[in-house]
Design an enzyme around this catalytic site. Structure first.
Site, PDB file in Angstrom:
ATOM      1  N   CYS A 277      81.597  47.189  34.063  1.00 54.57           N
ATOM      2  CA  CYS A 277      81.813  48.304  33.147  1.00 54.57           C
ATOM      3  C   CYS A 277      81.030  49.539  33.609  1.00 54.57           C
ATOM      4  O   CYS A 277      81.327  50.097  34.657  1.00 54.57           O
ATOM      5  CB  CYS A 277      81.472  47.888  31.723  1.00 54.57           C
ATOM      6  SG  CYS A 277      82.245  48.951  30.471  1.00 54.57           S
TER       7      CYS A 277
ATOM      8  N   HIS B 242      84.491  42.595  30.656  1.00 58.05           N
ATOM      9  CA  HIS B 242      83.331  41.873  30.133  1.00 58.05           C
ATOM     10  C   HIS B 242      83.718  40.404  29.953  1.00 58.05           C
ATOM     11  O   HIS B 242      84.825  40.086  29.512  1.00 58.05           O
ATOM     12  CB  HIS B 242      82.894  42.447  28.788  1.00 58.05           C
ATOM     13  CG  HIS B 242      82.282  43.795  28.884  1.00 58.05           C
ATOM     14  ND1 HIS B 242      81.039  44.011  29.436  1.00 58.05           N
ATOM     15  CD2 HIS B 242      82.747  45.019  28.496  1.00 58.05           C
ATOM     16  CE1 HIS B 242      80.748  45.303  29.379  1.00 58.05           C
ATOM     17  NE2 HIS B 242      81.773  45.931  28.819  1.00 58.05           N
TER      18      HIS B 242
END
Length: 498
Positions: A338, A439
């Site tokens: 991310c 994630h």
């Protein structure tokens, strides 16, 4: 609260870090074993360790873990108010899973108390409508007797009174001062609140429980509240909820095959992505703060960041960025998740000021992947199921939680069947630089094992067996171990009284 529902339970703590989250998870798993449907709930949480539910709602990861302990899929009704600190005395405010604004610390209770209480009551109503026979298992926040905040309390004793919950007070003996913590907390309760406390739980006790017998007798004689249990030291079962607690963690493993360095940058978020590696016996994680030497690990991971541009600036100012570039150029493998992936790119642009910086700006990235990121639009929140392409073809699941759109150079290899979710590039000596928005990537056992085996190959080590389970199986085993200890060491009967 409906008459058909069992009386709610609430876990309070004498301080932050007392162990409320894990004790709440333990209660949820114990009740599930007894045939009850536990409903975990924390009215307001402050954390950058987040989860995205099936409907695209954002919630604290600790409430997701409690939902798994209760045998439920997490939903944002279990954590209707989430505050995500941005490091400048401001927090992003999440109500009902969606971002609703930015709050300054000095104005939070003035501006956000009434909307927050409304969101909490809505979350409670949604849970009780979906599971009318379920038992709410509530978690408090910090200390319940912060005198300057009691009038605007959203998630401790106001909620306990509202629901007439039976409360368990948890105190951490590991940090010292446990008698003062307990007596001080109980003495600051208002008369209407004191009857809610049904018992005391001593947490993280080292040694034989008999050594605390005198302390138990003293507490019961001087407070009138029974000590329902003494939980042993189980801190290594789960990583901490708060990123600040990572600083207190000490390596527990000796020699291992691999060492992976994780950059603990100031705005670290979603460090639960590293839980699957914490569980790998063949490696150890070494958390590195800005200013500490990178060394020569087998791989470096840049986790998520709540303030990507500020964390990138921190890396540049302390020399860590130059160390990481040199490491990759010498054949070191790097994984960015991310915000960590965004930092690996060539440039990051924030034309709308979404990153919370003082001015709209563009910044050069680390230049390890040919990526251009622009922070704009709305936050991307969704669970994902896709097909992984590298380092092996395997199904992948996880979630997206980010601002920004990232554009790769033509020819950069996609990590999965979604060409916008992540990329990889080969490096010297068999190394790789990998970036992903997914994630939970490391929760996928086959992918994790294939990536680790590439690192082992670089070291000249034999590969590990290619039949790993997803991390969810290991997490469930840990929850069972936690519940086993809770049932062994805690007398629940007074807490479960109607």
């Amino acid at each position: 609260m409906t008459g058909a529902s069992p009386r709610p339970l609430m876990v309070l703590g004498t301080s932050s870090g007392a162990g409320k989250s894990l004790m709440t998870a333990a209660l949820c798993r114990v009740l599930q074993r007894r045939g009850e449907q536990a409903l975990p709930f924390k009215g307001q949480n402050m954390s950058n360790n987040a989860w995205v539910d099936a409907d695209g709602g954002e919630m604290a990861y600790s409430q997701a873990m409690q939902a798994w302990a209760a045998g439920l899929e997490p939903c944002c009704s279990m954590n209707p108010v989430l505050l995500k600190p941005r490091g400048d005395s401001t927090s992003e405010v999440i109500h009902g899973g969606q971002s609703v604004g930015i709050a300054r610390a000095e104005h939070y209770y003035r501006d956000w108390f009434r909307p927050g209480w409304k969101a909490i009551r809505t979350g409670l109503m949604q849970l009780q409508q979906q599971w009318p026979q379920g038992r709410l298992v509530l978690e408090g926040a910090g200390s319940p007797v912060e005198v300057n905040l009691q009038r605007r309390d959203l998630t401790n004793l106001r909620l306990a009174q509202y629901l007439r919950a039976n409360c368990l007070l948890v105190a951490d003996i590991e940090r010292g001062g446990v008698f003062a913590q307990i007596v001080g907390t109980l003495s600051l309760l208002r008369p209407v609140e004191s009857p809610l406390i049904k018992g005391i739980l001593i947490n993280r006790f080292r040694g034989r429980r008999e050594l605390f017998d005198e302390g138990r007798r003293w507490l019961e004689a001087n407070t009138g509240v029974p000590v329902l249990g003494v939980m042993p030291w189980l801190n290594e079962l789960f990583p901490p909820e708060d990123s600040l607690d990572l600083l207190e963690r000490k390596p527990t493993r000796g020699a291992t095959d691999l060492e992976i360095a994780v950059l603990r940058l100031p705005s670290l978020s979603n460090f639960s992505d590293l839980d699957p590696l914490e569980a790998e016996a063949s490696l150890r994680l070494r958390w590195i703060q800005p200013g500490e030497p990178l060394g020569e690990p087998d791989a470096v991971i840049l986790p998520g960041s709540k303030q990507t541009l500020r964390d990138l600036e921190a890396m540049n100012s302390c020399g860590l960025a130059d160390q990481l570039r040199a490491y990759a150029q010498a054949g070191g493998s790097v994984l960015g998740i991310c915000g960590g992936m965004q930092m690996l790119g060539r440039s990051l642009s924030d034309p709308e000021g979404l990153e919370g910086t003082d001015q709209r700006c563009s910044q050069n990235g680390l230049g390890l992947l040919p990526l251009e990121t622009t922070f704009s639009g709305t936050k991307r929140l969704s669970q994902r199921s896709i097909d992984g392409l590298w380092p092996m073809e395997t199904p992948l699941s996880g979630f997206e939680l980010h601002y920004g759109t990232t554009i790769p150079d033509a020819g950069l290899q996609p990590l999965s069947s979604d060409p916008g979710l992540g990329w990889w590039a080969p490096g010297p000596k068999g190394s790789s630089v990998v970036g992903t928005y997914l994630h939970g990537l490391l929760d996928n056992g086959p992918w994790r094992r294939a990536w680790l085996n590439r690192l082992r190959e670089q070291r000249g080590l034999q590969p590990l067996a290619n039949d790993p389970k997803n991390h969810s199986a290991h997490r469930d085993l840990l929850l069972d171990r936690l519940a086993d200890a809770f049932e062994q060491h805690v007398n629940l009967a007074p807490l479960l009284q109607p």
